[in-house]
Enzyme design. Structure first.
Site, PDB file in Angstrom:
ATOM      1  N   ASP A  36     -36.422 -28.532  28.225  1.00 21.59           N
ATOM      2  CA  ASP A  36     -35.844 -28.521  26.873  1.00 21.59           C
ATOM      3  C   ASP A  36     -34.329 -28.412  26.916  1.00 21.59           C
ATOM      4  O   ASP A  36     -33.741 -28.073  27.945  1.00 21.59           O
ATOM      5  CB  ASP A  36     -36.415 -27.344  26.068  1.00 21.59           C
ATOM      6  N   LYS A  58     -34.561 -30.965  22.180  1.00 26.59           N
ATOM      7  CA  LYS A  58     -34.614 -31.022  20.733  1.00 26.59           C
ATOM      8  C   LYS A  58     -33.275 -30.564  20.225  1.00 26.59           C
ATOM      9  O   LYS A  58     -32.936 -29.406  20.376  1.00 26.59           O
ATOM     10  CB  LYS A  58     -35.671 -30.054  20.211  1.00 26.59           C
ATOM     11  N   MET A 173     -32.628 -18.680  15.398  1.00 26.25           N
ATOM     12  CA  MET A 173     -32.314 -19.840  14.563  1.00 26.25           C
ATOM     13  C   MET A 173     -31.822 -19.381  13.187  1.00 26.25           C
ATOM     14  O   MET A 173     -32.103 -20.005  12.174  1.00 26.25           O
ATOM     15  CB  MET A 173     -33.549 -20.752  14.416  1.00 26.25           C
TER      16      MET A 173
HETATM   17  N1  SAH Z   1     -38.133 -19.473  23.496  1.00 23.03           N
HETATM   18  C1  SAH Z   1     -36.762 -19.088  23.208  1.00 23.03           C
HETATM   19  C2  SAH Z   1     -36.421 -19.287  21.742  1.00 23.03           C
HETATM   20  C3  SAH Z   1     -36.455 -20.729  21.289  1.00 23.03           C
HETATM   21  S1  SAH Z   1     -35.955 -20.934  19.625  1.00 23.03           S
HETATM   22  C4  SAH Z   1     -36.565 -17.641  23.660  1.00 23.03           C
HETATM   23  O1  SAH Z   1     -37.536 -16.953  23.953  1.00 23.03           O
HETATM   24  O2  SAH Z   1     -35.419 -17.205  23.742  1.00 23.03           O
HETATM   25  C5  SAH Z   1     -34.237 -21.312  19.818  1.00 23.03           C
HETATM   26  C6  SAH Z   1     -33.390 -20.148  19.312  1.00 23.03           C
HETATM   27  O3  SAH Z   1     -33.350 -19.119  20.285  1.00 23.03           O
HETATM   28  C7  SAH Z   1     -31.920 -20.489  19.072  1.00 23.03           C
HETATM   29  O4  SAH Z   1     -31.712 -21.105  17.829  1.00 23.03           O
HETATM   30  C8  SAH Z   1     -31.310 -19.108  19.134  1.00 23.03           C
HETATM   31  O5  SAH Z   1     -31.537 -18.395  17.950  1.00 23.03           O
HETATM   32  C9  SAH Z   1     -32.115 -18.472  20.241  1.00 23.03           C
HETATM   33  N2  SAH Z   1     -31.447 -18.610  21.548  1.00 23.03           N
HETATM   34  C10 SAH Z   1     -31.878 -19.290  22.620  1.00 23.03           C
HETATM   35  N3  SAH Z   1     -31.014 -19.176  23.652  1.00 23.03           N
HETATM   36  C11 SAH Z   1     -30.011 -18.384  23.218  1.00 23.03           C
HETATM   37  C12 SAH Z   1     -28.817 -17.858  23.798  1.00 23.03           C
HETATM   38  N4  SAH Z   1     -28.481 -18.139  25.065  1.00 23.03           N
HETATM   39  N5  SAH Z   1     -28.031 -17.066  23.047  1.00 23.03           N
HETATM   40  C13 SAH Z   1     -28.343 -16.757  21.775  1.00 23.03           C
HETATM   41  N6  SAH Z   1     -29.453 -17.228  21.174  1.00 23.03           N
HETATM   42  C14 SAH Z   1     -30.284 -18.011  21.872  1.00 23.03           C
END
Ligand code: SAH
Length: 260
Positions: A36, A58, A173
């Site tokens: 991803d 995405k 998000m």
């Molecule tokens: N599976 C992922 C989340 C996917 S949804 C997890 O467990 O972290 C995607 C959202 O995750 C982004 O919009 C943001 O809100 C958050 N996110 C993912 N990576 C991030 C990062 N390095 N720093 C801050 N927020 C993050």
């Protein structure tokens, strides 16, 4: 022919060292890696020579491969006898659609494993010096998505339960919905002075953190042009950052943007 196997793997939140040993092995052994957008590309260096790398990225609102195509791809590759690693940012079970992919695999009788990862809602605050629970400040912690629903008039969140029952709340998000989030929390009983942090690109060299409260944070996010990926973290634990901020203070991490 022998069926392959699919590993649904959490790549961690950004820092490429924040992957599990098992997750790394899945990358090393895979014939096919389907990854991803938020997966740190450095991790792909561990792929074996000749492995097929497929971007399933995405962009918000856009899909390189739509979910049905991804599900189909995993099934097809595994049916060819290949080892497939499906690499997702953070933890695959936290807003990672792993349920849909695993269901398809189960239906097709393809063996699979889920390899948990470190989720951004815990790791990004940790790198900002904020523990999501604290003996003095927070005994409950919620992980919430407010994505896209408010604008469509489909807000399924029980704001009262969140505002009154949760000490710490991590919104994923959430940046686009920040105003709505803050308003609803105040409306349902959270104090307007409740501290809020937003951590953008947490655990990476581009990490930026801003802090404020439920009233001030929206303007601040605009001033600093904060965008996704970011975690909106609400709760008294945010105050700990003043005491235990570490990652973005380290002189050895030279590329860090020291926002505050
Ligand atoms: N599976 C992922 C989340 C996917 S949804 C997890 O467990 O972290 C995607 C959202 O995750 C982004 O919009 C943001 O809100 C958050 N996110 C993912 N990576 C991030 C990062 N390095 N720093 C801050 N927020 C993050």
């Amino acid at each position: 022919m022998k069926k392959g196997k699919v590993y649904l793997v959490g790549a961690g939140p950004g820092d490429p060292k924040l992957i599990t040993v098992k997750g790394l092995e899945c990358i090393q052994q895979a014939d096919v890696i389907a990854y991803d957008r938020l997966v740190n590309k450095e991790l792909l260096q561990h792929a074996k020579q000749g492995a097929e790398l497929i971007f399933c990225g995405k962009l918000p609102g856009k899909h390189a491969l739509i979910q049905e195509q991804i599900n189909q791809l995993l099934v097809e590759k595994a049916e060819q006898g290949l080892i497939v690693t499906r690499l997702k940012g953070g933890d695959p079970c936290v807003f990672g659609r792993v349920g849909e992919e695993a269901e398809q695999l189960a239906q097709a009788h393809i063996p699979f494993e889920i390899v948990p990862g470190i989720t951004a809602g815990i790791a990004a605050p940790a790198y900002a010096g904020i523990p999501v629970t604290h003996r003095d400040h927070a005994a409950t912690f919620a992980i919430v998505t407010a994505h896209g629903r408010a604008e469509k008039g489909q807000d399924f969140i029980n704001w009262q339960a969140l505002a009154q029952g949760m000490d710490t709340i991590a919104f994923y998000m959430g940046v686009g919905n920040l105003g709505h989030i803050c308003q609803e929390l105040i409306k349902h009983g959270k104090s307007a002075s409740t501290p809020v942090a937003i951590i953008e690109w947490g655990t990476t060299n581009n990490q930026r953190t801003i802090t404020g409260d439920l009233v001030s944070i929206e303007q601040k996010a605009q001033d600093y042009n904060i965008s996704n990926p970011a975690i909106v973290l609400v709760g008294e634990v945010v105050g700990q950052r003043e005491k235990i901020r570490w990652f973005d203070q380290d002189p050895h991490i030279s590329t860090i943007m020291k926002t505050e």
